[in-house]
Design a protein around this motif. Structure first.
Motif, PDB file in Angstrom:
ATOM      1  N   TYR A 113      87.497 108.110  -7.976  1.00 32.15           N
ATOM      2  CA  TYR A 113      87.170 107.526  -6.647  1.00 32.15           C
ATOM      3  C   TYR A 113      84.996 107.908  -7.058  1.00 32.15           C
ATOM      4  O   TYR A 113      84.537 106.834  -6.867  1.00 32.15           O
ATOM      5  N   GLU A 114      85.183 109.243  -7.842  1.00 35.64           N
ATOM      6  CA  GLU A 114      83.649 109.791  -8.599  1.00 35.64           C
ATOM      7  C   GLU A 114      83.529 108.575  -9.398  1.00 35.64           C
ATOM      8  O   GLU A 114      82.365 108.194  -9.549  1.00 35.64           O
ATOM      9  N   GLN A 122      78.054 102.067  -9.484  1.00 43.98           N
ATOM     10  CA  GLN A 122      77.702 101.756  -8.820  1.00 43.98           C
ATOM     11  C   GLN A 122      76.151 101.925  -8.725  1.00 43.98           C
ATOM     12  O   GLN A 122      75.479 100.738  -8.474  1.00 43.98           O
ATOM     13  N   THR A 123      75.748 102.895  -8.792  1.00 47.97           N
ATOM     14  CA  THR A 123      73.776 102.864  -9.320  1.00 47.97           C
ATOM     15  C   THR A 123      73.525 103.072 -10.444  1.00 47.97           C
ATOM     16  O   THR A 123      74.698 104.193 -11.050  1.00 47.97           O
ATOM     17  N   TRP A 146      90.426 104.140  -4.481  1.00 43.12           N
ATOM     18  CA  TRP A 146      88.606 104.380  -4.664  1.00 43.12           C
ATOM     19  C   TRP A 146      88.300 104.127  -3.761  1.00 43.12           C
ATOM     20  O   TRP A 146      87.527 104.492  -3.407  1.00 43.12           O
ATOM     21  N   GLN A 147      87.855 102.957  -3.688  1.00 41.06           N
ATOM     22  CA  GLN A 147      87.083 102.444  -3.141  1.00 41.06           C
ATOM     23  C   GLN A 147      86.749 103.132  -1.608  1.00 41.06           C
ATOM     24  O   GLN A 147      85.734 103.210  -0.827  1.00 41.06           O
ATOM     25  N   ALA A 171      85.991 106.230  -1.448  1.00 47.42           N
ATOM     26  CA  ALA A 171      84.121 107.104  -2.345  1.00 47.42           C
ATOM     27  C   ALA A 171      83.598 106.052  -0.840  1.00 47.42           C
ATOM     28  O   ALA A 171      82.737 105.830  -0.749  1.00 47.42           O
ATOM     29  N   LYS A 172      84.606 105.590   0.236  1.00 50.98           N
ATOM     30  CA  LYS A 172      84.056 105.347   1.388  1.00 50.98           C
ATOM     31  C   LYS A 172      82.360 103.898   1.006  1.00 50.98           C
ATOM     32  O   LYS A 172      81.420 104.356   1.195  1.00 50.98           O
ATOM     33  N   ILE A 173      82.782 102.951  -0.202  1.00 45.31           N
ATOM     34  CA  ILE A 173      81.607 102.094  -0.771  1.00 45.31           C
ATOM     35  C   ILE A 173      82.661 101.079   0.520  1.00 45.31           C
ATOM     36  O   ILE A 173      82.850 100.430   0.270  1.00 45.31           O
ATOM     37  N   ASN A 225      82.258 105.410  -7.510  1.00 45.34           N
ATOM     38  CA  ASN A 225      81.188 105.643  -7.132  1.00 45.34           C
ATOM     39  C   ASN A 225      79.833 105.713  -7.625  1.00 45.34           C
ATOM     40  O   ASN A 225      78.548 104.760  -7.564  1.00 45.34           O
ATOM     41  N   GLN A 226      79.864 106.204  -8.823  1.00 48.68           N
ATOM     42  CA  GLN A 226      79.016 106.753  -9.592  1.00 48.68           C
ATOM     43  C   GLN A 226      78.815 105.579 -10.837  1.00 48.68           C
ATOM     44  O   GLN A 226      77.228 104.803 -11.280  1.00 48.68           O
ATOM     45  N   LEU A 248      82.651  95.300  -7.070  1.00 46.53           N
ATOM     46  CA  LEU A 248      82.193  96.477  -7.538  1.00 46.53           C
ATOM     47  C   LEU A 248      81.710  96.249  -8.934  1.00 46.53           C
ATOM     48  O   LEU A 248      82.468  95.794  -9.851  1.00 46.53           O
TER      49      LEU A 248
END
Length: 650
Positions: A388-389, A395-396, A316-317, A320-322, A392-393, A329
């Protein structure tokens, strides 16, 4: 600086006035009873100036902390006994002496009542809402276990079976009474308006007494306060600076923050705590039901997951290109499928490296454990559809905020109806509608005066774009705190204090100034006089029984500081403290201590009963030990006052 000097002069003048009217009471009654007054002195020590008037030496001395009226015969003259000196204090009948001794304290009490009348007629004083509320704003159950059953928003109505009308009474009661605090009140679920009474007895505080126990309770439970954004708080311009987290949130002047990230917020402490909790606000679909809940937002390294689970998160990382290491993470303690469905719960390691499972936080109305097949449809209000969304979400950290928009919110409230206004200003049903729509396709942003702001990403305190003046102020505060920490000798306590100091600088903040609402406090003069008198009685009783120590008292320098501060806050606040200090002076002087007015009254009553005057030698033996005691107490309290002042500037 010039205003500080003016306030100090006004403080000194006010205290001088209180001493003057006290001594003038003695002077006037002594003259009325035919006694010879020799000296009228304001202050002690060498005179700054003196003059003669009507046969009396009037003088102003260098030490302004007190004063005296010297009547003939109060000091032995040659071989004569005091009662043998013509027109002397002890030459008069006991009743005349009682009137002279009592008149000083009586004038102080009358003056205090007069001041309270002026305050009442002028509309009363303005205090902060938090000083007069019954509503709990913050609970730190880590400090005091008995408060683990009390939550922000609860109302405390009684303490030790006595009505509690102001939150600060809680601190006074636990300081002045020996018994374990018995707290009664009401728990409220604001969203469904259900209420339940509660009773708690804090036996854990019995090992502490007086001011120490009060300080512990003060840290553990604090009152509610309004959280109103005002673009001008006092003389400070608090407009949102560029780069602040709230810059594009849509908040407007006089908006009141009422809900943040799953919590109804009742105080600034709770607000800071809520946005710093490492939790994600999830919108969950369970069958046909959609609801919000909060779950821990944890580092992958803290989760107890197997290799295949970690590989899936790694995939997933990549999707999401994290950037960054996988272990750094954020994720949640649940096994999640690629289409964001919950599979099962995962254990994790806490800060003490102990393994635990996700547990609900008590008192939160929006924390529900996830179950198998629950569908996560949004994180922090942002819709998601895949694993992956979700990653990604997570992380913020985005914060959802609901405000009550009322242009009249900063108008002064009556202390009698302030709690009602605090609650009634919010449409709780409307709040529920907004809250339960977050993260859905049918988002509700406005209901009546309630508005959902745009999501906000808090910033660490040390990264906020603060004005230079505020930066300098906070830098100075941090430097003072660091000096105090460096002075701690115990290595363990020092390390803990240093860690707390460092963590505070990293705390997430919203970057706006929030004001409490002002409350107009205007009880009747007799009610204010009575409450002040009762509080003094409790304080004296607590000192005599050992519940309070003299360390808790304020000395002469502390009194000057109180008056100085009160003048800075406004003339009404200064008048209030002028009345309070006058009443305190009058009551303390009536204590049956030989050197005080109460002691003279006791001597006169004894002579009245025995029909024999007390000899000078006997009186001297009784007075000298108390003179030594009072001088020692004066020096001790002065030392305590200076120590408190010096600590603030270290």
């Amino acid at each position: 600086m010039i205003f500080s000097v003016i306030y100090f002069i006004l403080a000194a003048f006010g205290l001088g006035l209180i001493v003057f009217i006290h001594e003038f009471g003695h002077y006037w009654m002594a003259r009325k009873e035919g006694m010879k007054v020799e000296v009228f002195s304001i202050g002690f020590g060498s005179p700054i100036c003196d003059w003669q008037y009507q046969g009396v030496k009037w003088q102003l001395c260098w030490l302004p902390f007190g004063g005296y009226v010297r009547i003939a015969g109060m000091e032995k003259e040659g071989t004569l006994e005091p009662y043998q000196i013509p027109n002397s204090f002890y030459a008069k009948k006991p009743w005349a002496r009682i009137k002279v001794a009592f008149m000083g304290p009586l004038i102080n009490a009358v003056f205090a009542l007069f001041i309270f009348c002026i305050l009442w007629l002028s509309g009363g004083r303005q205090d902060s809402f938090s000083d007069h509320t019954q509503i709990v704003g913050w609970v730190d159950s880590d400090l005091e276990a008995c408060f683990s059953e009390i939550y922000p928003g609860d109302r405390i109505t009684q303490i030790n079976n006595k009505p509690l009308s102001q939150f600060r009474q809680l601190y006074a009661y636990v300081a002045l009474e020996e018994q374990a605090p018995k707290i009664q009140g009401t728990q409220i679920n604001y969203l469904d308006q259900k209420q339940h009474p509660f009773t708690l007895i804090c036996n854990d505080t019995n090992q502490l007494k007086g001011i120490e126990r009060s300080r512990l309770i003060m840290q553990a439970v604090q009152p509610a306060n309004f959280l109103i954004y005002s673009q001008s708080i006092g003389a400070v311009n608090s407009s949102i600076p560029a780069g602040s987290p709230m810059e594009n949130s849509g908040i407007q002047n006089k908006d009141r923050i009422v809900w943040v990230d799953g919590e109804i917020v009742f105080s600034r402490q709770q607000l800071v705590s809520t946005i710093n909790q490492k939790k994600a606000l999830l919108t969950i679909k369970r069958g046909s039901e959609v609801f919000l809940t909060r779950v821990p937002r944890l580092r992958v390294s803290d989760l107890r997951i197997n290799t295949s689970q970690k590989d899936e998160i790694s995939d997933w990382q990549n999707e999401a290109k994290i950037q960054g290491k996988l272990n750094d993470l954020y994720f949640i303690p649940y096994q999640i499928t690629s289409d964001c469905k919950v599979d099962h719960l995962i254990s994790f390691f806490n800060n003490d490296s102990q393994e635990q499972m996700h547990e609900l936080k008590k008192g939160s109305f929006l924390e529900v454990p996830l179950e198998a097949n629950d569908q996560i449809i949004a994180v922090d209000g942002v819709r998601i559809h895949s694993g992956y969304e979700l990653l990604n979400q997570l992380q913020t950290h985005l914060v959802q905020i609901v405000v009550s928009r009322d242009s009249q919110a900063l108008e002064t409230l009556s202390w009698k109806t302030a709690d009602k206004a605090f609650i009634d200003q919010v449409d709780w049903r409307g709040l529920g509608k907004i809250v339960h729509s977050i993260g859905t396709d049918e988002l509700i942003k406005t209901v009546e005066n309630l508005h959902l702001l745009k999501p906000v990403q808090p910033k660490p305190f040390n990264q906020l774009p603060l004005p230079e003046s505020i930066k300098m102020f906070h830098t100075h505060q941090l430097q003072e705190q660091r000096k105090m920490i460096d002075a701690i000798e115990d290595p363990k306590i020092k390390d803990q204090a240093l860690k707390t100091w460092q963590d505070q600088q990293k705390e997430l903040r919203l970057g706006v100034s929030l004001a409490d609402c002002k409350v107009n406090y205007n009880p009747s003069p007799l009610a204010l006089f009575s409450s002040a008198f009762q509080e003094m009685g409790k304080t004296i009783t607590a000192l005599m029984t050992g519940i309070l120590t003299p360390k808790a008292l304020t000395g002469p320098i502390g009194i000057v500081e109180i008056m100085h501060t009160s003048w800075a806050e406004g003339s009404k606040e200064a008048l209030f403290w002028l009345g309070m200090i006058s009443l305190n002076l009058g009551v303390l002087n009536l204590l049956p201590i030989p050197i005080l007015d109460g002691g003279h009254i006791c001597f006169s009553v004894w002579e009245w009963m025995t029909k024999k005057p007390i000899k000078a030698k006997t009186m001297q033996k009784l007075v000298i030990p108390f003179v030594v005691f009072l001088v020692t107490l004066f020096i001790y309290l002065t030392y305590q006052d200076l120590s408190r002042i010096i600590k603030r500037f270290l």
